[in-house]
Design a protein around this motif. Structure first.
Motif, PDB file in Angstrom:
ATOM      1  N   ILE A 124      -3.908   0.509  -6.204  1.00  0.00           N
ATOM      2  CA  ILE A 124      -4.059   0.121  -4.842  1.00  0.00           C
ATOM      3  C   ILE A 124      -5.148  -1.258  -4.693  1.00  0.00           C
ATOM      4  O   ILE A 124      -5.956  -1.274  -5.481  1.00  0.00           O
ATOM      5  CB  ILE A 124      -4.965   1.213  -4.053  1.00  0.00           C
ATOM      6  CG1 ILE A 124      -4.088   2.541  -4.195  1.00  0.00           C
ATOM      7  CG2 ILE A 124      -5.266   0.768  -2.777  1.00  0.00           C
ATOM      8  CD1 ILE A 124      -4.618   3.862  -3.600  1.00  0.00           C
ATOM      9  N   THR A 169      -1.957  -3.417  -0.477  1.00  0.00           N
ATOM     10  CA  THR A 169      -1.107  -2.189  -0.552  1.00  0.00           C
ATOM     11  C   THR A 169      -1.073  -1.733   0.898  1.00  0.00           C
ATOM     12  O   THR A 169      -1.955  -1.241   1.613  1.00  0.00           O
ATOM     13  CB  THR A 169      -1.834  -1.048  -1.378  1.00  0.00           C
ATOM     14  OG1 THR A 169      -2.243  -1.718  -2.812  1.00  0.00           O
ATOM     15  CG2 THR A 169      -0.931   0.130  -1.462  1.00  0.00           C
ATOM     16  N   LYS A 170       0.198  -1.052   1.201  1.00  0.00           N
ATOM     17  CA  LYS A 170       0.464  -0.885   2.587  1.00  0.00           C
ATOM     18  C   LYS A 170       1.088   0.701   2.638  1.00  0.00           C
ATOM     19  O   LYS A 170       0.800   1.514   3.739  1.00  0.00           O
ATOM     20  CB  LYS A 170       1.426  -1.752   3.362  1.00  0.00           C
ATOM     21  CG  LYS A 170       0.982  -3.020   3.669  1.00  0.00           C
ATOM     22  CD  LYS A 170      -0.360  -2.967   4.487  1.00  0.00           C
ATOM     23  CE  LYS A 170      -0.758  -4.383   4.986  1.00  0.00           C
ATOM     24  NZ  LYS A 170      -1.297  -5.266   4.010  1.00  0.00           N
ATOM     25  N   ALA A 171       1.480   1.089   1.361  1.00  0.00           N
ATOM     26  CA  ALA A 171       2.274   2.510   1.603  1.00  0.00           C
ATOM     27  C   ALA A 171       2.268   3.084   0.239  1.00  0.00           C
ATOM     28  O   ALA A 171       2.304   2.264  -0.829  1.00  0.00           O
ATOM     29  CB  ALA A 171       3.608   2.354   2.430  1.00  0.00           C
ATOM     30  N   ALA A 185      -3.767   8.511   0.152  1.00  0.00           N
ATOM     31  CA  ALA A 185      -3.246   7.863   1.345  1.00  0.00           C
ATOM     32  C   ALA A 185      -4.392   7.744   2.404  1.00  0.00           C
ATOM     33  O   ALA A 185      -4.686   6.405   3.172  1.00  0.00           O
ATOM     34  CB  ALA A 185      -1.841   8.191   1.846  1.00  0.00           C
ATOM     35  N   TYR A 211      -7.405   5.559   1.978  1.00  0.00           N
ATOM     36  CA  TYR A 211      -7.054   4.028   1.938  1.00  0.00           C
ATOM     37  C   TYR A 211      -6.203   3.709   3.070  1.00  0.00           C
ATOM     38  O   TYR A 211      -5.936   2.525   3.302  1.00  0.00           O
ATOM     39  CB  TYR A 211      -6.643   3.748   0.554  1.00  0.00           C
ATOM     40  CG  TYR A 211      -7.344   3.754  -0.689  1.00  0.00           C
ATOM     41  CD1 TYR A 211      -8.475   2.684  -0.896  1.00  0.00           C
ATOM     42  CD2 TYR A 211      -7.392   4.814  -1.391  1.00  0.00           C
ATOM     43  CE1 TYR A 211      -9.109   2.764  -2.206  1.00  0.00           C
ATOM     44  CE2 TYR A 211      -8.142   5.014  -2.482  1.00  0.00           C
ATOM     45  CZ  TYR A 211      -8.913   3.953  -2.908  1.00  0.00           C
ATOM     46  OH  TYR A 211      -9.759   3.937  -3.987  1.00  0.00           O
ATOM     47  N   LEU A 218      -3.248   4.290   4.161  1.00  0.00           N
ATOM     48  CA  LEU A 218      -1.918   3.835   3.638  1.00  0.00           C
ATOM     49  C   LEU A 218      -0.829   5.037   4.342  1.00  0.00           C
ATOM     50  O   LEU A 218      -1.184   6.329   4.536  1.00  0.00           O
ATOM     51  CB  LEU A 218      -1.836   3.916   2.202  1.00  0.00           C
ATOM     52  CG  LEU A 218      -2.905   3.136   1.531  1.00  0.00           C
ATOM     53  CD1 LEU A 218      -2.418   3.400  -0.071  1.00  0.00           C
ATOM     54  CD2 LEU A 218      -2.646   1.664   1.670  1.00  0.00           C
TER      55      LEU A 218
END
Length: 377
Positions: free
Chosen positions: A120, A124-126, A146, A149, A151
């Motif tokens: 990460i 990072t978005k997903a 997720a 962070y 995400l």
């Protein structure tokens, strides 16, 4: 030849219902985004236990449209498994984002959630877990990371129609999920088709526009969309097949159990099923250090097999610009060298399975005898 896959039993069993569905569409004179698509979207959403389903052209476009709807694009990063079909990575690449690979768990072949955090970054978005071979990922661990962070979690459920994780269906475990209804899938159309499942109303509204040239209103285009619509004919066919999905998945489970019972102690690594998942056995995958020789032997005995997948994404020519080399993702590479998918389809008889398992036992016995002779010499 014992085929690796055979769809004839399913189509024979529900042949008249399929024909009735096709005739219903023909008689309706509505072939794009009509009542069949709307009904399938409602029925599949109810089956999964989510609020919304959006029918689209195929599984790749389902994943792509989710990412587009979440405004993921150039220079963003999406975490995906190193051991998966290339469509997972392509969906990311087509948005302009970068797929970041995480190695699989050697037992389940799915993304190892404990290796995610180290990948990460601020870009990072997903996270895009893939429920490979019809078995769910460890979603509680993935969702926890997720959330930590901030995400998105986008499930690739292309091989997991009906599979569950702790009693909940794959496709209802993240922010959104992409499905493929390619004919060989557990829920297969008679052509290409796909869908998106989600509880996100905003995502649903945007995807519906993006799949239709970016248009919410005819000739008024809000987004630079694409043409990716589930057509009426395939929706009608999927509505029929959805009614039989659990029944057919139960048969796949029985076939898988026979394989597991018959192939114990034959120098094969058999599938491992964690207690928190109930797989639907889209594929039955074994591992052997003599995989290539085993495949050749089975083929010479009239048994067709397949490899899912022989070349990891990071070593594909399509991704040579990433600069990866052999050894960069050793677990995925090991999987690619050892995995073999055995025949598994609805209507596979015990007699035929007996020939398959007997042939595998003959091969492993021969290999063991050869090894022992070499040691004695």
């Amino acid at each position: 030849m014992i085929q690796f896959n055979n769809l004839s039993f399913v189509t024979r069993k529900i042949n008249q219902e399929l024909k009735d569905a096709v005739n219903r569409v023909i008689d309706s004179n509505r072939y794009i985004l009509g009542q069949e698509v709307e009904n399938f979207e409602i029925e599949f959403a109810n089956y999964l236990g989510v609020k919304y389903c959006i029918g689209v052209g195929n599984g790749l476009e389902a994943l792509y449209l989710i990412l587009r709807a979440y405004d993921i694009g150039k220079d963003d990063e999406i975490i995906i498994p190193s051991n998966t079909y290339i469509a997972t990575a392509l969906a990311v690449s087509h948005t302009g984002a970068v797929p970041v690979f995480v190695e699989p768990d050697e037992l389940t072949y799915n993304m190892n959630p404990y290796l995610i955090e180290e990948k990460i970054t601020k870009r990072t978005k997903a996270i895009m877990p893939v429920h490979l071979y019809g078995q769910s990922c460890d979603m509680d661990t993935i969702n926890k990371i997720a959330k930590k962070y901030n995400l998105k979690v986008v499930e690739d459920s292309a091989q997991a129609d009906g599979a569950t994780y702790k009693g909940r269906k794959c496709g209802a475990l993240g922010d959104a999920s992409g499905f493929s209804f390619y004919p060989t899938k557990n829920l297969g159309a008679l052509g290409d088709a796909g869908a998106i499942s989600t509880n996100d109303a905003g995502l649903t509204e945007k995807v519906k526009a993006l799949r239709n040239y970016g248009s919410k209103k005819h000739y008024y285009n809000k987004y630079k969309g694409i043409n990716s619509k589930l057509d009426e004919m395939q929706a009608a066919i999927l509505r029929v097949k959805l009614r039989y999905l659990d029944e057919f998945n139960d048969e796949r489970k029985k076939i898988a159990k026979i394989y597991i019972d018959e192939l114990q102690n034959n120098d094969l690594i058999l599938p491992y099923v964690p207690e928190w998942t109930n797989p639907v056995w889209h594929l039955f995958v074994v591992r052997s250090k003599e995989r290539d020789e085993l495949q050749k032997y089975l083929n010479s005995n009239g048994i067709e097999t397949s490899i899912h997948y022989p070349i990891p994404i990071h070593l594909q020519e399509a991704y040579e610009d990433f600069g990866y080399r052999k050894g960069d993702f050793p677990i995925a590479e090991k999987m690619a060298d050892e995995i073999l998918s055995l025949p598994l389809w609805i209507g596979l008889e015990k007699k035929i399975m007996g020939k398959i398992t007997k042939s595998i036992k003959h091969f492993t016995n021969f290999v063991n005898i050869t090894i022992n002779l070499k040691i004695m010499r």
